[in-house]
Design an enzyme around this catalytic site. Sequence first.
Site, PDB file in Angstrom:
ATOM      1  N   SER A 131       0.867  -1.176   0.000  1.00  0.00           N
ATOM      2  CA  SER A 131       0.000   0.000   0.000  1.00  0.00           C
ATOM      3  C   SER A 131       0.902   1.224   0.000  1.00  0.00           C
ATOM      4  CB  SER A 131      -0.874  -0.007   1.256  1.00  0.00           C
ATOM      5  OG  SER A 131      -1.520   1.236   1.450  1.00  0.00           O
ATOM      6  N   TYR A 149      -2.612  -1.403  10.312  1.00  0.00           N
ATOM      7  CA  TYR A 149      -2.495  -1.540   8.858  1.00  0.00           C
ATOM      8  C   TYR A 149      -1.154  -1.001   8.366  1.00  0.00           C
ATOM      9  CZ  TYR A 149      -4.037  -1.316   3.945  1.00  0.00           C
ATOM     10  OH  TYR A 149      -4.170  -1.471   2.587  1.00  0.00           O
TER      11      TYR A 149
END
Length: 258
Positions: free
Chosen positions: A140, A153
């Site tokens: 990401s 995350y």
Amino acid sequence: MKLDGKVALVTGAASGIGHAIAKRYVAAGGRVAIADLNLDAATAAAKELGDAKTAIAVAMDVANEDQVNAGVEKTVQAFGTVDILVSNAGIQIVHPIEDFPYADWKKLMAIHLDGAFLTTKACVKHMYKQGSGALIYMGSVHSHEASPLKSAYVAAKHGILGLARTMAKEGAKHGVRANVICPGFVRTPLVDKQIPEQAKELGITEERVIKEVMLGETVDKEFTMVEDIAEVALVLAAFKTNALTGESIIVSHGWHMN
């Protein structure tokens, strides 16, 4: 670029980014195992892509070692080997850290990091045996920078970079490459779920979450598309040499630039 019958195991592939990658691989001549927690959805996705010679469904909780090993073996039994791993399965949970339940932290880490580790471990023994393979991890933009409310995350996606870089070094002598795709905000159910959650946590409207939090740093205020990610995944899967290994490819409409 063509895959010429190469076999890919794609986790979290019943929908979203994973499904788009599987679809692109089949279009490029590949064969795919659609691995997903939801076997019914995986079966439907596999039927959409072709017959059993092209796509199969595999039930897999990527945080369960027995299920991972069984799913990889089912793929090898069906197609003879596994040439490409796309470690894509993931979830998102947002909280300020003082309110972050430890159980949620462990759940997110298990799916992202344990899942990447377990699927890698199960696949590389087949790749090493044949002297070739591609490990593709879904990172990401949060593999490179942080955002509020996303401690688990962000930590997990940073960890993915470390795993991929290690595998690039370990796998090189076996002809196995390892790379990370780092998307920006892709309009998937995972992102749609975050919009009201972040609006509530930040005390702003959902429209502001989209325009300011998610897309505020992009060059054109556009979401990245699943098809964009699939094209990058095809390049990484089809690349021939170790010239492209240990790298993270950011696909974010300029949100983050290395």
